[in-house]
Write a protein that holds these residues in place. Structure first.
Motif, mmCIF file in Angstrom:
data_model
loop_
_atom_site.group_PDB
_atom_site.id
_atom_site.type_symbol
_atom_site.label_atom_id
_atom_site.label_comp_id
_atom_site.label_asym_id
_atom_site.label_seq_id
_atom_site.Cartn_x
_atom_site.Cartn_y
_atom_site.Cartn_z
ATOM 1 N N TYR A 1 9.907 5.132 -8.376
ATOM 2 C CA TYR A 1 9.464 4.906 -9.579
ATOM 3 C C TYR A 1 10.308 4.040 -11.012
ATOM 4 O O TYR A 1 10.085 2.935 -11.801
ATOM 5 C CB TYR A 1 8.917 6.027 -10.359
ATOM 6 N N ASP B 1 1.467 12.495 -18.762
ATOM 7 C CA ASP B 1 0.287 13.246 -18.803
ATOM 8 C C ASP B 1 0.586 12.972 -20.712
ATOM 9 O O ASP B 1 1.755 13.749 -20.369
ATOM 10 C CB ASP B 1 -0.475 14.193 -18.193
ATOM 11 N N LYS C 1 0.868 -1.222 -0.091
ATOM 12 C CA LYS C 1 0.003 0.382 0.085
ATOM 13 C C LYS C 1 1.211 1.351 -0.442
ATOM 14 O O LYS C 1 0.464 2.510 -0.753
ATOM 15 C CB LYS C 1 -0.451 0.201 1.005
ATOM 16 N N ARG D 1 3.302 14.726 -9.464
ATOM 17 C CA ARG D 1 1.582 15.059 -10.426
ATOM 18 C C ARG D 1 1.462 16.296 -9.523
ATOM 19 O O ARG D 1 2.422 16.802 -8.183
ATOM 20 C CB ARG D 1 1.068 13.956 -9.405
ATOM 21 N N ASP E 1 8.023 13.174 -2.411
ATOM 22 C CA ASP E 1 7.911 13.331 -4.362
ATOM 23 C C ASP E 1 9.510 12.922 -4.472
ATOM 24 O O ASP E 1 9.524 11.689 -5.589
ATOM 25 C CB ASP E 1 8.172 14.763 -4.491
ATOM 26 N N SER F 1 2.473 11.366 -12.054
ATOM 27 C CA SER F 1 1.700 11.111 -12.982
ATOM 28 C C SER F 1 2.168 11.416 -14.614
ATOM 29 O O SER F 1 3.777 11.625 -14.825
ATOM 30 C CB SER F 1 0.857 12.272 -13.364
ATOM 31 N N ALA G 1 9.239 8.594 -4.248
ATOM 32 C CA ALA G 1 8.346 8.714 -5.131
ATOM 33 C C ALA G 1 9.066 8.465 -6.812
ATOM 34 O O ALA G 1 9.148 7.656 -7.192
ATOM 35 C CB ALA G 1 7.087 9.519 -5.436
ATOM 36 N N LEU H 1 3.553 5.811 -5.761
ATOM 37 C CA LEU H 1 3.832 5.873 -6.710
ATOM 38 C C LEU H 1 2.341 7.091 -7.308
ATOM 39 O O LEU H 1 2.698 7.328 -8.305
ATOM 40 C CB LEU H 1 2.949 4.145 -8.125
ATOM 41 N N GLN H 2 1.636 6.492 -6.971
ATOM 42 C CA GLN H 2 0.746 7.947 -7.595
ATOM 43 C C GLN H 2 1.144 9.050 -7.488
ATOM 44 O O GLN H 2 0.452 10.031 -7.599
ATOM 45 C CB GLN H 2 -1.137 7.896 -6.098
ATOM 46 N N ARG H 3 2.182 9.380 -6.404
ATOM 47 C CA ARG H 3 2.531 11.068 -6.826
ATOM 48 C C ARG H 3 3.722 10.984 -7.904
ATOM 49 O O ARG H 3 3.894 11.979 -8.235
ATOM 50 C CB ARG H 3 3.801 11.130 -5.899
ATOM 51 N N GLU I 1 1.937 1.687 -3.390
ATOM 52 C CA GLU I 1 1.304 2.585 -4.301
ATOM 53 C C GLU I 1 1.114 3.408 -4.318
ATOM 54 O O GLU I 1 0.673 4.472 -5.377
ATOM 55 C CB GLU I 1 -0.261 1.170 -4.277
ATOM 56 N N GLU I 2 0.807 4.021 -3.004
ATOM 57 C CA GLU I 2 0.669 5.503 -2.233
ATOM 58 C C GLU I 2 1.318 6.324 -3.389
ATOM 59 O O GLU I 2 1.448 7.074 -3.056
ATOM 60 C CB GLU I 2 0.758 5.887 -0.936
#
Length: 108
Positions: free
Chosen positions: A76, A25, A13, A36, A69, A23, A72, A19-21, A16-17
């Motif tokens: 990543y 796009d 978890k 992000r 960050d 993005s 992350a 890695l959500q930082r 995952e949290e």
């Protein structure tokens, strides 16, 4: 639930949290992975670390970034092969390694 009785997040978890930082796009920085909500590309953070900058120096120089960050970005980069292959077992194993490292730091 109070903070004192809160259950710590599982390594998967936490992974995952973090890695959500990050993005990706296509409309931001030509689709390069970024922190992000910023235009700070992951590779820039990695280059700074590779050049000898500490996390503290990066956060001081780029106040819109947090320690998490920067972590992350490292996560990543280290999990990219697992993300590309979609191997959840590799991500779980890495998350467990992160938790073990945190426990060692806390015990020291």
């Amino acid at each position: 639930m109070s903070a004192a009785t809160a259950t710590p997040a599982s390594p998967a978890k936490e992974t995952e949290e973090l890695l959500q930082r990050i993005s990706v796009d296509p409309n931001v920085c030509f689709g390069k992975p970024c922190v992000r909500g910023t235009r700070m590309m992951v590779w820039v953070v990695l280059d700074l670390l590779g050049a000898g900058e500490t996390i503290e120096q990066i956060v001081e120089d780029y106040p819109y970034l947090s320690r998490e960050d920067v972590r992350a970005c490292l996560l990543y980069a280290s999990t990219l092969p697992a993300l590309r292959t979609g191997d959840p077992a590799a991500l779980d194993a890495f998350g467990e390694a992160v938790a073990a490292a945190k426990a060692r730091r806390a015990a020291a």
